[in-house]
Design a protein around this motif. Structure first.
Motif, PDB file in Angstrom:
ATOM      1  N   ASN A 287       0.825  -1.208   0.000  1.00 49.50           N
ATOM      2  CA  ASN A 287       0.000   0.000   0.000  1.00 49.50           C
ATOM      3  C   ASN A 287       0.858   1.257   0.000  1.00 49.50           C
ATOM      4  OD1 ASN A 287      -2.686   1.349   0.295  1.00 49.50           O
ATOM      5  ND2 ASN A 287      -1.757   2.075   2.201  1.00 49.50           N
ATOM      6  N   HIS A 291      -0.651   2.122  -3.317  1.00 46.63           N
ATOM      7  CA  HIS A 291      -1.964   2.620  -2.892  1.00 46.63           C
ATOM      8  C   HIS A 291      -3.063   1.584  -3.151  1.00 46.63           C
ATOM      9  CE1 HIS A 291      -4.750   5.594  -1.434  1.00 46.63           C
ATOM     10  NE2 HIS A 291      -5.539   5.369  -2.472  1.00 46.63           N
ATOM     11  N   ASP A 294      -7.524   3.235   0.997  1.00 48.84           N
ATOM     12  CA  ASP A 294      -7.517   4.589   1.540  1.00 48.84           C
ATOM     13  C   ASP A 294      -7.407   4.605   3.055  1.00 48.84           C
ATOM     14  OD1 ASP A 294      -7.812   5.870  -0.959  1.00 48.84           O
ATOM     15  OD2 ASP A 294      -9.962   5.467  -0.940  1.00 48.84           O
TER      16      ASP A 294
END
Length: 434
Positions: A287, A291, A294
């Motif tokens: 991540n 990404h 969120d």
């Protein structure tokens, strides 16, 4: 990869409590090196075989070097290797160890620094062949070769130097003294850190009366097995003007991380706590670069959604990681988190495509052997089978060396690193003698 219990560098194998400890702790309780550091200035290196301007001005430039410790005699080396659980049958020299800090690039190509361990034989030949060793997974910055004295992550580097080679081991980005977070299982940055460590070692070696030869023997364990293949690929592609690949000997890698390792993890085929730790590290580390989510709560259940990411900040120990994570994947992952690992798509699928290409998108010309352990509880053996098949499709016959049901602190995965080390030292020596 290897999230593991391994004894600290002093007396770990003699401690009964350690033997009874859970066998899956993020690469272990690093004991900082206690030998006095002798600093070397990062001035212009003395006369050595010509280096490119690129190396002198940028990547691989030596920033500093510290003498960490000396094991003056073969017996001293043998004693410390034995204390770390490793064999001493290939020891012929004493060893002197240095920590190098050098310039490299981060996972985004921006300038940064990294550290690594260089080991040299006492009374060895002037011209030395380098052996690059890439270590397995750790959670703390100290879980790296230059930060531990003859421990699980540094013993193979010591063993190669004790046999007469120059042992070269990157700590990786964000490990050792390097700034920032570690981009775990990111093959491109593991490759650049490994290649630039070799360049720094070459720049420093003349200060010790040595010169590094062109040929590099490359090995690595677990996470480092994929890193070793990445370095070998870069060397054969001519990414360095001096070094060239001599042989490859990766050990117990997760070469097919997306196609073999993650499915085995989700199916419960790994040791349960290993599954939890690898799932968490995968989501957190990938991540950071790609990404995937969120908010942590999208992939991690309460209360771990508010705590897990911080556990992989390089400052938490393996014991803290063990205590801060649950015992099962169901307790850790949300439905979306499990689905993301089960059916990677988008950025994760693209990233895994890069990670899983180390055995499939090139054809090594140098000799290759793949080492594994029967019944490996952390890196399922399908990884090695798929790697061998991928190389064969490209015309490379890479034999698999099955080390059997080896054991180190109750782990066959860890045992493979111990058992493979002497075997690889001997094989590299045979290749040199041809």
């Amino acid at each position: 990869m290897v999230i593991s219990t391994s004894p600290s560098s002093r007396g770990g194998t003699r401690n009964g409590g350690r033997r009874r400890a859970t066998r899956v702790v993020a690469a272990c309780c690093g004991l900082l090196l206690s030998a006095p550091a002798v600093a070397y200035a990062a001035a212009t290196p003395p006369t050595a075989p010509a280096q490119t301007r690129y190396e002198e001005r940028g990547r691989g430039t030596l920033v500093s070097a510290e003498k960490l410790y000396t094991l003056a005699t073969p017996r001293a080396v043998a004693i410390e290797l034995g204390a770390a659980g490793f064999e001493d049958d290939t020891v012929r020299h004493g060893v002197v160890a240095y920590r190098l800090v050098y310039r490299t690039v981060d996972a985004h190509g921006r300038p940064t620094t990294a550290s690594g361990l260089l080991t040299l034989p006492v009374d060895g030949e002037r011209r030395l062949r380098a052996v690059s060793f890439a270590h397995g997974t750790g959670s703390h910055k100290n879980d790296s070769p230059s930060m531990q004295r003859v421990a699980f992550v540094s013993a193979p580097v010591i063993a190669h130097a004790a046999a007469g080679a120059a042992g070269v081991a990157p700590d990786y980005l964000g490990m050792g003294t390097g700034p920032g977070l570690h981009p775990w299982m990111d093959i491109p940055s593991e490759t650049t850190a490994s290649l630039d460590m070799l360049r720094a070692a070459r720049a420093f070696a003349p200060r010790t009366g040595h010169v590094l030869e062109r040929e590099v023997m490359v090995t690595g364990f677990s996470q480092g097995a994929s890193a070793a293949l990445g370095l070998g690929r870069a060397l054969e592609a001519g990414e360095d003007r001096w070094f060239r690949l001599g042989a490859l000997a990766p050990v117990s890698g997760a070469y097919d991380f997306g196609g073999a390792e993650l499915p085995a993890l989700l199916a419960g085929r790994l040791e349960p706590k290993s599954s939890v730790l690898y799932a968490a590290y995968t989501l957190v580390a990938f991540n950071r670069l790609h990404h995937l989510y969120d908010r942590p709560g999208e992939v991690f259940r309460v209360p771990y959604d508010s705590t897990v990411e911080a556990l992989f900040d390089g400052a938490h120990t393996g014991d803290q990681l063990m205590r801060g994570t649950p015992g099962t994947l169901d307790e850790l992952l949300t439905e979306h988190g499990r689905e993301l690992l089960a059916r990677p798509a988008g950025p994760l699928a693209e990233a895994l495509g890069v990670t899983d290409a180390v055995c499939t998108d090139w054809a090594p010309r140098a000799p290759v052997r793949l080492y594994m352990a029967t019944g490996d509880e952390q890196a399922v053996t399908e990884n090695t089978e798929h790697c061998q098949a991928g190389l064969l499709r490209n015309g490379v016959d890479a034999p698999v060396v099955d080390l059997g049901a080896v054991d180190h602190f109750g782990s066959r995965h860890l045992g493979s690193n111990v058992a493979a080390t002497s075997s690889i030292v001997r094989w590299f020596g045979e290749l040199r003698g041809r």
